[in-house]
Motif scaffolding. Structure first.
Motif, short mmCIF file in Angstrom:
data_model
loop_
_atom_site.label_atom_id
_atom_site.label_comp_id
_atom_site.label_asym_id
_atom_site.label_seq_id
_atom_site.Cartn_x
_atom_site.Cartn_y
_atom_site.Cartn_z
N THR A 121 0.83 -1.09 -0.06
CA THR A 121 -0.08 0.17 -0.03
C THR A 121 0.93 1.22 0.03
N ALA A 122 0.27 2.57 0.05
CA ALA A 122 0.96 3.68 -0.29
C ALA A 122 1.51 4.00 1.39
N GLN A 123 1.31 3.05 2.41
CA GLN A 123 1.80 3.32 3.58
C GLN A 123 3.22 2.51 3.80
N ASP A 124 3.43 1.64 2.67
CA ASP A 124 4.71 0.86 2.88
C ASP A 124 5.65 1.47 1.75
N GLU A 125 6.67 0.66 1.76
CA GLU A 125 7.97 1.17 1.16
C GLU A 125 8.67 0.05 0.48
N VAL A 126 9.15 0.23 -0.69
CA VAL A 126 9.90 -0.74 -1.49
C VAL A 126 11.34 -0.04 -1.57
N VAL A 127 12.31 -0.89 -1.20
CA VAL A 127 13.84 -0.33 -1.15
C VAL A 127 14.63 -1.25 -2.07
N LEU A 128 15.05 -0.77 -3.24
CA LEU A 128 16.07 -1.61 -3.90
C LEU A 128 17.45 -1.57 -3.80
N ARG A 129 18.12 -2.44 -3.31
CA ARG A 129 19.69 -2.22 -3.50
C ARG A 129 20.27 -2.66 -4.82
N LEU A 130 20.75 -1.78 -5.30
CA LEU A 130 21.11 -1.46 -6.78
C LEU A 130 22.55 -1.60 -6.81
N GLU A 131 23.08 -2.46 -7.89
CA GLU A 131 24.44 -2.50 -8.33
C GLU A 131 24.61 -2.86 -9.56
N SER A 132 25.01 -1.54 -10.51
CA SER A 132 25.04 -1.94 -11.87
C SER A 132 25.97 -0.89 -12.59
N GLY A 133 26.84 -1.14 -13.59
CA GLY A 133 27.57 -0.17 -14.27
C GLY A 133 27.01 -0.06 -15.78
N GLY A 134 25.77 -0.53 -15.72
CA GLY A 134 25.15 -0.44 -17.17
C GLY A 134 25.06 -1.51 -18.06
N GLY A 135 24.60 -1.24 -19.38
CA GLY A 135 24.63 -2.33 -20.30
C GLY A 135 23.86 -2.00 -21.49
N MET A 136 23.05 -2.94 -21.98
CA MET A 136 22.64 -2.92 -23.48
C MET A 136 21.32 -1.96 -22.97
N VAL A 137 21.07 -1.03 -24.19
CA VAL A 137 19.84 -0.21 -23.93
C VAL A 137 18.59 -0.74 -23.59
#
Length: 339
Positions: A121-137
């Protein structure tokens, strides 16, 4: 010398036997797996339990028995009061994305997001732990589109970057309503690059012709074997510029506070400098942020694991076995030389 000859003969026989066994196993696996579709499973763990275990283990090692009794009594009382109050804690759903050049982790991310959207719900939260140097468009375009689903659902999205989120990685990160980075994480690289070798002159020296037939003026612009033209180069550069413009517009849409022409030069910045450029909103590690959220929210870590087919498992086991065998052989050979 005789030992080496005997050892080489033994090695050749062993490899032949191993390969023969693997071929049989893979063939059997392929026949059994024919017509079947591999599936995956969503794995969910509560991070609060993980943090509590760390805390409790340290307490047991540091505090005396009398001190532990006092602490446990206070914790029990607090738990009863909390239960009596009946207050529902917000939920934080933690996802991970470890990106390669093809953004392969998108296959798991899409299912994880679908699961989250089914009850968040809108009272919750999503946390994304992101690691990336990029790649294909196109690959990172799809990964970014998955995160857009979270924003469109009205659920707060926080992106944590401990090491790197550059190029396609930053394209994903910018979708977060809040971006948190470690002080020396690498960010930026808002640009597009493409390169390819051209062997035309080498082939020409050896009187080798390459016939490239196309229908459509720009079906091919620059090629590896054919003779490249200035017109083809101009079209190729035009395509890069178009992609870069789309990239800039995408980032500017989700980070309107940025001076987009200033940061969209392909440069990278460390977290401290990225904060000044407003590429991020805060300087902290993901550990610090999640440990803080665990005090007043329920944290759930989601990971969608693809179930490997028998053929894939046999192939993976074979690869590991061959790697170990090769390392063992090289080690023995190296030791023999030193003897």
């Amino acid at each position: 010398m005789e030992f080496l000859v005997e050892y080489a003969s033994f090695l050749a026989k062993t490899i032949t036997l191993v390969v023969a066994i693997l071929v049989v196993l893979i063939t059997i696996a392929a026949l059994r797996g024919k017509g079947r579709r591999s599936s995956g499973q969503l794995q969910v763990s509560k991070l609060n339990d993980f943090y509590k275990q760390l805390h409790d283990r340290l307490q047991q090692s540091v505090l005396s028995k009398d001190q532990l009794k006092v602490v446990h009594k206070a914790q029990t009382k607090a738990a009863k009061l909390e239960k009596k109050a009946g207050a529902q804690k917000p939920r934080v759903y933690v996802l991970d994305f470890d990106g390669d050049i093809k953004a392969s982790a998108t296959d798991s991310l899409r299912h994880e997001i679908t699961a989250v959207l089914s009850m968040a719900t809108a009272q919750d939260e999503v946390v994304l732990r992101l690691e990336s140097g990029g790649g294909m468009v196109h690959s990172y375009g799809l990964a970014s589109s998955q995160l857009v689903r979270i924003r469109q659902a009205g659920i707060p999205l926080t992106v944590c970057i401990d090491k790197v989120a550059a190029s396609g990685g930053y394209m994903m990160a910018c979708i977060g309503e809040k971006i948190i980075a470690a002080p020396f994480a690498i960010l930026g690289s808002i640009g597009v690059v493409a390169q390819l070798p051209n062997l035309h002159r080498l082939l020409k020296q050896h009187n080798i012709d390459v016939e490239l037939l196309t229908a459509g003026e720009y079906k091919r612009t620059l090629t590896v074997f054919g003779e490249n033209t200035e017109k083809g180069r101009e079209k190729f550069q035009e395509d890069l510029d178009t992609t870069h413009a789309l990239f800039k517009n995408f980032v500017a849409r989700y980070r309107p506070q940025l001076e987009i022409d200033e940061v969209a030069t392909g440069e990278i910045w460390l977290g401290i400098a990225a904060l000044e450029k407003q590429l991020v909103d805060d300087l902290r590690t993901s550990d610090e942020y999640l440990a803080e959220r665990a005090r007043d929210a329920e944290l759930f870590h989601l990971h969608y694991a693809e179930k490997k087919s028998l053929q894939e498992r046999v192939g993976l086991a074979a690869s590991v076995a061959l790697d170990r065998f090769a390392l063992s052989w090289l080690s023995r050979l190296s030791q023999q030389r030193f003897w």
